[in-house]
Design an enzyme around this catalytic site. Structure first.
Site, PDB file in Angstrom:
ATOM      1  N   LYS A 120       7.811 -10.809   1.159  1.00 55.24           N
ATOM      2  CA  LYS A 120       7.850 -10.085  -0.118  1.00 55.24           C
ATOM      3  C   LYS A 120       7.958  -8.583   0.110  1.00 55.24           C
ATOM      4  O   LYS A 120       8.788  -7.912  -0.503  1.00 55.24           O
ATOM      5  CB  LYS A 120       6.608 -10.401  -0.951  1.00 55.24           C
ATOM      6  CG  LYS A 120       6.627  -9.755  -2.332  1.00 55.24           C
ATOM      7  CD  LYS A 120       5.373 -10.075  -3.125  1.00 55.24           C
ATOM      8  CE  LYS A 120       4.197  -9.253  -2.635  1.00 55.24           C
ATOM      9  NZ  LYS A 120       3.006  -9.389  -3.494  1.00 55.24           N
ATOM     10  N   ASP A 138       6.676 -11.900  -6.664  1.00 46.03           N
ATOM     11  CA  ASP A 138       5.223 -11.763  -6.726  1.00 46.03           C
ATOM     12  C   ASP A 138       4.708 -12.676  -7.826  1.00 46.03           C
ATOM     13  O   ASP A 138       5.443 -13.515  -8.355  1.00 46.03           O
ATOM     14  CB  ASP A 138       4.834 -10.297  -6.978  1.00 46.03           C
ATOM     15  CG  ASP A 138       5.225  -9.835  -8.383  1.00 46.03           C
ATOM     16  OD1 ASP A 138       5.990 -10.551  -9.082  1.00 46.03           O
ATOM     17  OD2 ASP A 138       4.754  -8.753  -8.791  1.00 46.03           O
TER      18      ASP A 138
END
Length: 218
Positions: A120, A138
């Site tokens: 991420k 997320d």
């Protein structure tokens, strides 16, 4: 969600916010990398409060090494897991200096080799600092993708890959920002504000939440 609806979904988000940006404050690719790494299990507001004074002093991996782990801790002690994060940031700075001449690499594999940097974080840096068409999933984006029917998946990787597949080319570079901001401010976890959502008619979520009394009166 149908292909035409997906295009319209993004078109409306883009119309409302033509130039979306991260809410994390940063100076250059390195400070962005640090800010994103620090933001794990923390709010952007909290990270910005800590990094304001930090980035006034430190903008390169070499300067971070000179600050040292204990010095860094003093700047980020208000952020959750600051001990572990400080250790990782210093270790990553050492690698960046020794292996990359103090520059932040542009590819995901190299970024993920850095301590404290996962997929991420790598995607955010690639997208925001270098303009790559990556989508960092997320909790907000995972929720929006599943709730709306845009790109349902059982885990963040499934959602990421599906989003990259279904998102029309013109919207790929900004998709990460539009979706996270939409999830943060409108498609909220506990009570989505469907009554003011620009894509409510395209969304699979049922039932839509009604406006609060104050909004009705207005």
């Amino acid at each position: 969600m149908k292909k035409a609806d997906i295009f319209e979904f993004y078109r409306r988000l883009a119309e409302n916010d033509p130039a979306p940006e991260t809410e994390l404050n940063y100076v250059n690719p390195y400070t962005l990398l640090v800010a994103v790494a620090l933001s794990a299990q923390a709010t952007d507001v909290g990270v910005n409060k800590a990094t304001g004074p930090l980035f006034a002093k430190v903008t390169t991996p070499q300067q971070m090494l000179e600050l040292g782990e204990e010095g860094l801790k003093q700047h980020i002690k208000t952020i959750g897991l600051f001990n572990t994060k400080a250790k990782n940031v210093i270790a990553a700075a050492r690698i960046l200096v020794d292996k990359y001449g103090g520059e932040v690499p542009r590819d995901r594999e190299a970024l993920e080799e850095l301590p404290g940097v996962g997929r991420k974080t790598a995607n955010v840096v690639m997208n925001t600092a270098f303009g790559a068409e990556t989508i960092a999933v997320d909790t907000h984006i995972f929720r929006v993708a599943n709730r709306t029917g845009l790109a349902p998946g059982k885990n963040v990787l499934q959602v990421e890959l599906k989003l990259e597949k279904v998102t029309p080319k013109p919207f790929l570079q900004g998709a990460h920002h539009w979706l996270i901001l939409h999830g943060r401010y409108i498609c909220k976890a506990r009570r989505p504000e469907c009554w003011r959502c620009p894509v409510a008619d395209l969304c699979a979520f049922k039932p839509k939440t009604p406006p609060p009394p104050a909004a009705k009166a207005a």
